[in-house]
Design an enzyme around this catalytic site. Structure first.
Site, PDB file in Angstrom:
ATOM      1  N   LYS A   1      -3.449  -1.923   8.859  1.00 54.36           N
ATOM      2  CA  LYS A   1      -2.414  -0.871   8.952  1.00 54.36           C
ATOM      3  C   LYS A   1      -3.011   0.524   8.719  1.00 54.36           C
ATOM      4  O   LYS A   1      -4.132   0.802   9.155  1.00 54.36           O
ATOM      5  CB  LYS A   1      -1.243  -1.174   8.009  1.00 54.36           C
ATOM      6  CG  LYS A   1      -0.509  -2.447   8.428  1.00 54.36           C
ATOM      7  CD  LYS A   1       0.932  -2.492   8.015  1.00 54.36           C
ATOM      8  CE  LYS A   1       1.590  -3.740   8.601  1.00 54.36           C
ATOM      9  NZ  LYS A   1       2.983  -3.882   8.272  1.00 54.36           N
TER      10      LYS A   1
ATOM     11  N   ASN B   1      -4.055  -7.341   9.160  1.00 53.31           N
ATOM     12  CA  ASN B   1      -3.719  -6.020   9.695  1.00 53.31           C
ATOM     13  C   ASN B   1      -4.003  -4.966   8.628  1.00 53.31           C
ATOM     14  O   ASN B   1      -3.337  -4.929   7.594  1.00 53.31           O
ATOM     15  CB  ASN B   1      -2.241  -5.998  10.120  1.00 53.31           C
ATOM     16  CG  ASN B   1      -1.859  -4.692  10.795  1.00 53.31           C
ATOM     17  OD1 ASN B   1      -2.677  -3.769  10.885  1.00 53.31           O
ATOM     18  ND2 ASN B   1      -0.629  -4.607  11.272  1.00 53.31           N
TER      19      ASN B   1
ATOM     20  N   HIS C   1       3.542  -3.752  18.063  1.00 51.94           N
ATOM     21  CA  HIS C   1       3.879  -4.033  16.665  1.00 51.94           C
ATOM     22  C   HIS C   1       5.199  -3.332  16.319  1.00 51.94           C
ATOM     23  O   HIS C   1       5.498  -2.272  16.864  1.00 51.94           O
ATOM     24  CB  HIS C   1       2.750  -3.549  15.737  1.00 51.94           C
ATOM     25  CG  HIS C   1       2.910  -4.021  14.331  1.00 51.94           C
ATOM     26  ND1 HIS C   1       3.736  -3.398  13.429  1.00 51.94           N
ATOM     27  CD2 HIS C   1       2.367  -5.077  13.686  1.00 51.94           C
ATOM     28  CE1 HIS C   1       3.695  -4.052  12.283  1.00 51.94           C
ATOM     29  NE2 HIS C   1       2.866  -5.075  12.404  1.00 51.94           N
TER      30      HIS C   1
ATOM     31  N   GLU D   1       7.360 -11.577  14.261  1.00 51.55           N
ATOM     32  CA  GLU D   1       7.490 -10.860  12.980  1.00 51.55           C
ATOM     33  C   GLU D   1       8.886 -10.260  12.871  1.00 51.55           C
ATOM     34  O   GLU D   1       9.176  -9.251  13.520  1.00 51.55           O
ATOM     35  CB  GLU D   1       6.488  -9.697  12.905  1.00 51.55           C
ATOM     36  CG  GLU D   1       5.046 -10.100  12.794  1.00 51.55           C
ATOM     37  CD  GLU D   1       4.201  -9.005  12.130  1.00 51.55           C
ATOM     38  OE1 GLU D   1       3.366  -9.382  11.309  1.00 51.55           O
ATOM     39  OE2 GLU D   1       4.390  -7.815  12.398  1.00 51.55           O
TER      40      GLU D   1
ATOM     41  N   GLY E   1       5.684 -10.624   5.357  1.00 52.63           N
ATOM     42  CA  GLY E   1       5.838 -11.111   3.990  1.00 52.63           C
ATOM     43  C   GLY E   1       4.953 -12.288   3.619  1.00 52.63           C
ATOM     44  O   GLY E   1       5.137 -12.877   2.556  1.00 52.63           O
TER      45      GLY E   1
ATOM     46  N   ALA F   1      -0.613  -8.295   6.167  1.00 49.03           N
ATOM     47  CA  ALA F   1      -1.085  -6.961   5.778  1.00 49.03           C
ATOM     48  C   ALA F   1      -0.998  -6.823   4.256  1.00 49.03           C
ATOM     49  O   ALA F   1      -1.964  -7.086   3.542  1.00 49.03           O
ATOM     50  CB  ALA F   1      -0.289  -5.879   6.484  1.00 49.03           C
TER      51      ALA F   1
END
Ligand code: G3P
Length: 215
Positions: free
Chosen positions: A8, A6, A86, A134, A172, A193
Protein backbone atom coordinates in the site's frame (compact mmCIF):
# COMPACT_ATOMS: atom_id res chain seq x y z
CA UNK A 1 -1.13 -21.07 -2.35
CA UNK A 2 0.23 -17.53 -2.69
CA UNK A 3 0.78 -14.82 -0.14
CA UNK A 4 0.36 -11.43 -1.79
CA UNK A 5 1.64 -8.68 0.50
CA UNK A 6 0.22 -5.33 -0.51
CA UNK A 7 2.66 -2.69 0.68
CA UNK A 8 0.00 0.00 0.00
CA UNK A 9 1.18 3.55 0.79
CA UNK A 10 1.96 3.02 4.45
CA UNK A 11 5.02 4.72 5.94
CA UNK A 12 6.00 1.31 7.28
CA UNK A 13 6.22 -0.12 3.76
CA UNK A 14 7.28 2.60 1.37
CA UNK A 15 10.64 4.20 0.61
CA UNK A 16 13.46 3.16 2.98
CA UNK A 17 10.92 1.24 5.09
CA UNK A 18 9.90 -0.81 2.07
CA UNK A 19 13.53 -1.75 1.54
CA UNK A 20 14.00 -2.71 5.20
CA UNK A 21 10.80 -4.71 5.31
CA UNK A 22 11.69 -6.55 2.11
CA UNK A 23 15.17 -7.35 3.45
CA UNK A 24 13.74 -8.73 6.67
CA UNK A 25 11.27 -10.90 4.76
CA UNK A 26 13.95 -12.17 2.38
CA UNK A 27 16.29 -12.96 5.22
CA UNK A 28 13.61 -14.96 7.02
CA UNK A 29 12.18 -16.70 3.95
CA UNK A 30 15.04 -17.07 1.52
CA UNK A 31 13.69 -19.78 -0.75
CA UNK A 32 10.03 -19.01 -0.66
CA UNK A 33 8.27 -18.54 -3.96
CA UNK A 34 4.76 -18.21 -2.51
CA UNK A 35 5.46 -14.67 -1.32
CA UNK A 36 4.49 -11.98 -3.83
CA UNK A 37 5.03 -8.36 -2.81
CA UNK A 38 2.70 -5.79 -4.36
CA UNK A 39 4.64 -2.55 -4.39
CA UNK A 40 3.79 1.11 -4.39
CA UNK A 41 4.93 2.59 -7.75
CA UNK A 42 7.30 4.88 -5.80
CA UNK A 43 9.34 1.79 -4.96
CA UNK A 44 9.61 0.41 -8.46
CA UNK A 45 13.41 0.30 -8.27
CA UNK A 46 13.31 -1.96 -5.24
CA UNK A 47 14.90 -5.28 -6.12
CA UNK A 48 13.64 -8.52 -4.67
CA UNK A 49 14.06 -12.24 -5.16
CA UNK A 50 10.27 -12.59 -5.15
CA UNK A 51 7.89 -12.23 -8.05
CA UNK A 52 6.92 -8.60 -7.66
CA UNK A 53 3.67 -6.89 -8.59
CA UNK A 54 2.80 -3.22 -8.93
CA UNK A 55 -0.31 -1.83 -7.21
CA UNK A 56 -1.51 -0.05 -10.34
CA UNK A 57 -0.30 0.95 -13.79
CA UNK A 58 -2.04 2.47 -16.78
CA UNK A 59 -3.09 0.72 -19.96
CA UNK A 60 -0.91 2.93 -22.15
CA UNK A 61 2.42 2.60 -23.91
CA UNK A 62 5.35 4.84 -23.06
CA UNK A 63 5.29 8.29 -24.62
CA UNK A 64 4.01 11.79 -23.99
CA UNK A 65 2.05 11.13 -20.80
CA UNK A 66 2.46 12.99 -17.54
CA UNK A 67 1.94 11.33 -14.21
CA UNK A 68 0.96 8.00 -15.75
CA UNK A 69 2.55 4.57 -15.38
CA UNK A 70 2.84 3.00 -18.84
CA UNK A 71 2.40 -0.73 -18.61
CA UNK A 72 4.93 -1.53 -21.31
CA UNK A 73 7.76 -0.22 -19.08
CA UNK A 74 7.03 -2.43 -16.08
CA UNK A 75 9.18 -5.32 -17.29
CA UNK A 76 12.33 -3.22 -17.12
CA UNK A 77 11.64 -2.53 -13.45
CA UNK A 78 11.46 -6.25 -12.78
CA UNK A 79 7.71 -6.46 -12.39
CA UNK A 80 6.09 -9.79 -13.19
CA UNK A 81 2.54 -8.77 -12.52
CA UNK A 82 0.08 -5.98 -11.94
CA UNK A 83 -2.82 -5.44 -9.60
CA UNK A 84 -5.84 -3.88 -11.28
CA UNK A 85 -8.94 -2.20 -9.85
CA UNK A 86 -8.11 -2.33 -6.16
CA UNK A 87 -10.92 -0.89 -3.99
CA UNK A 88 -8.60 1.99 -3.16
CA UNK A 89 -7.86 2.58 -6.85
CA UNK A 90 -11.09 1.75 -8.64
CA UNK A 91 -11.36 1.72 -12.41
CA UNK A 92 -14.38 1.79 -14.70
CA UNK A 93 -15.16 -1.68 -16.04
CA UNK A 94 -13.99 -0.75 -19.55
CA UNK A 95 -10.61 0.39 -18.18
CA UNK A 96 -10.28 -2.83 -16.21
CA UNK A 97 -10.83 -4.77 -19.42
CA UNK A 98 -8.26 -2.69 -21.26
CA UNK A 99 -5.75 -3.14 -18.44
CA UNK A 100 -6.17 -6.92 -18.53
CA UNK A 101 -5.68 -6.89 -22.31
CA UNK A 102 -2.56 -4.73 -22.00
CA UNK A 103 -1.15 -6.92 -19.26
CA UNK A 104 -1.44 -9.95 -21.54
CA UNK A 105 0.28 -8.11 -24.40
CA UNK A 106 3.16 -7.20 -22.10
CA UNK A 107 3.51 -10.61 -20.46
CA UNK A 108 2.40 -9.45 -17.01
CA UNK A 109 0.26 -11.54 -14.70
CA UNK A 110 -2.99 -9.84 -13.81
CA UNK A 111 -4.50 -9.79 -10.34
CA UNK A 112 -7.84 -8.02 -10.65
CA UNK A 113 -9.76 -7.01 -7.55
CA UNK A 114 -13.52 -7.37 -7.24
CA UNK A 115 -15.76 -6.35 -4.37
CA UNK A 116 -18.71 -8.68 -4.97
CA UNK A 117 -19.94 -11.68 -6.95
CA UNK A 118 -21.43 -9.55 -9.71
CA UNK A 119 -18.07 -7.92 -10.35
CA UNK A 120 -16.33 -11.27 -10.24
CA UNK A 121 -18.64 -12.49 -13.04
CA UNK A 122 -17.99 -9.40 -15.15
CA UNK A 123 -14.24 -9.46 -14.64
CA UNK A 124 -13.98 -13.20 -15.29
CA UNK A 125 -15.13 -12.46 -18.88
CA UNK A 126 -11.83 -10.61 -19.44
CA UNK A 127 -9.79 -13.71 -18.62
CA UNK A 128 -7.34 -12.35 -16.01
CA UNK A 129 -4.90 -14.73 -14.32
CA UNK A 130 -6.37 -14.09 -10.88
CA UNK A 131 -9.35 -12.40 -9.31
CA UNK A 132 -9.02 -11.10 -5.76
CA UNK A 133 -12.29 -10.95 -3.89
CA UNK A 134 -12.08 -8.15 -1.30
CA UNK A 135 -15.22 -6.79 0.38
CA UNK A 136 -14.26 -3.09 0.80
CA UNK A 137 -15.96 -2.71 4.18
CA UNK A 138 -13.63 -5.33 5.71
CA UNK A 139 -10.38 -3.89 4.35
CA UNK A 140 -8.04 -2.79 7.15
CA UNK A 141 -10.41 -4.14 9.80
CA UNK A 142 -10.24 -6.83 12.44
CA UNK A 143 -12.76 -9.25 10.97
CA UNK A 144 -11.41 -11.18 8.02
CA UNK A 145 -13.15 -11.97 4.76
CA UNK A 146 -12.77 -15.68 5.51
CA UNK A 147 -14.64 -15.39 8.80
CA UNK A 148 -17.25 -12.83 7.66
CA UNK A 149 -17.99 -14.02 4.10
CA UNK A 150 -17.28 -17.77 3.82
CA UNK A 151 -20.37 -18.38 1.65
CA UNK A 152 -19.33 -15.71 -0.85
CA UNK A 153 -15.82 -17.14 -1.07
CA UNK A 154 -17.32 -20.53 -1.83
CA UNK A 155 -19.57 -19.07 -4.51
CA UNK A 156 -16.70 -17.05 -5.94
CA UNK A 157 -14.68 -20.22 -6.16
CA UNK A 158 -17.50 -21.95 -8.03
CA UNK A 159 -17.73 -19.02 -10.45
CA UNK A 160 -14.09 -19.26 -11.51
CA UNK A 161 -13.75 -23.03 -11.30
CA UNK A 162 -12.76 -24.49 -14.66
CA UNK A 163 -11.96 -21.08 -16.17
CA UNK A 164 -8.25 -21.15 -15.37
CA UNK A 165 -8.69 -18.06 -13.22
CA UNK A 166 -7.33 -18.40 -9.69
CA UNK A 167 -9.27 -17.00 -6.75
CA UNK A 168 -7.45 -14.86 -4.21
CA UNK A 169 -9.17 -13.44 -1.15
CA UNK A 170 -8.34 -10.44 0.97
CA UNK A 171 -9.57 -7.93 3.56
CA UNK A 172 -8.81 -8.22 7.23
CA UNK A 173 -6.71 -11.36 6.81
CA UNK A 174 -4.53 -11.46 9.91
CA UNK A 175 -3.41 -14.95 10.84
CA UNK A 176 -2.96 -18.59 9.97
CA UNK A 177 -6.55 -19.43 10.74
CA UNK A 178 -7.80 -16.91 8.16
CA UNK A 179 -5.46 -18.46 5.62
CA UNK A 180 -6.56 -22.00 6.43
CA UNK A 181 -10.26 -21.15 6.10
CA UNK A 182 -9.62 -19.37 2.79
CA UNK A 183 -7.75 -22.39 1.46
CA UNK A 184 -10.49 -24.78 2.53
CA UNK A 185 -13.05 -22.60 0.76
CA UNK A 186 -11.13 -22.81 -2.51
CA UNK A 187 -8.87 -19.76 -2.53
CA UNK A 188 -5.50 -20.11 -4.20
CA UNK A 189 -4.04 -17.24 -2.25
CA UNK A 190 -4.56 -14.40 0.18
CA UNK A 191 -3.97 -10.69 -0.29
CA UNK A 192 -2.80 -9.06 2.93
CA UNK A 193 -1.74 -5.55 3.88
CA UNK A 194 -2.26 -4.28 7.44
CA UNK A 195 -2.13 -7.75 9.02
CA UNK A 196 1.53 -7.90 8.05
CA UNK A 197 2.70 -4.34 7.43
CA UNK A 198 1.18 -2.86 10.59
CA UNK A 199 1.99 -5.85 12.77
CA UNK A 200 4.58 -5.64 15.57
CA UNK A 201 5.90 -8.95 14.26
CA UNK A 202 5.49 -9.11 10.46
CA UNK A 203 7.88 -12.05 10.14
CA UNK A 204 6.00 -14.10 12.73
CA UNK A 205 2.69 -13.37 10.99
CA UNK A 206 4.08 -14.37 7.58
CA UNK A 207 5.54 -17.54 9.05
CA UNK A 208 2.19 -18.53 10.53
CA UNK A 209 0.37 -17.74 7.29
CA UNK A 210 2.80 -19.80 5.21
CA UNK A 211 2.43 -22.74 7.60
CA UNK A 212 -1.29 -22.75 6.98
CA UNK A 213 -1.11 -22.70 3.20
CA UNK A 214 -0.88 -26.42 2.83
CA UNK A 215 1.48 -26.47 -0.16
O1 G3P B 1 -4.92 -5.38 -0.99
C1 G3P B 1 -5.08 -5.89 0.27
C2 G3P B 1 -6.02 -5.14 1.07
O2 G3P B 1 -6.89 -4.29 0.47
C3 G3P B 1 -6.48 -5.75 2.31
O3 G3P B 1 -6.04 -4.88 3.26
O4 G3P B 1 -5.26 -4.24 5.45
O5 G3P B 1 -7.33 -5.59 5.19
O6 G3P B 1 -5.12 -6.64 4.74
P1 G3P B 1 -5.95 -5.37 4.75
Amino acid sequence: MYLFINFKAYRESTGPSAKRLMERIEEAFANEDRIKPVLNPLDSLLKTRYEKYIQHADAISSGAFTGFLPMDLLGQYGYKGIMINHSEHRLPLASTRKSVEFSKVHGLKSLVCASNLEEIKEIAEFGPDMIAYEPPELIGGDISVSVARPEIIKEAHQLVQGTGIELIVGAGVKNGRDVKISRELGAKGVLVASGIVKSMDPIGVIEEMLKNMGD
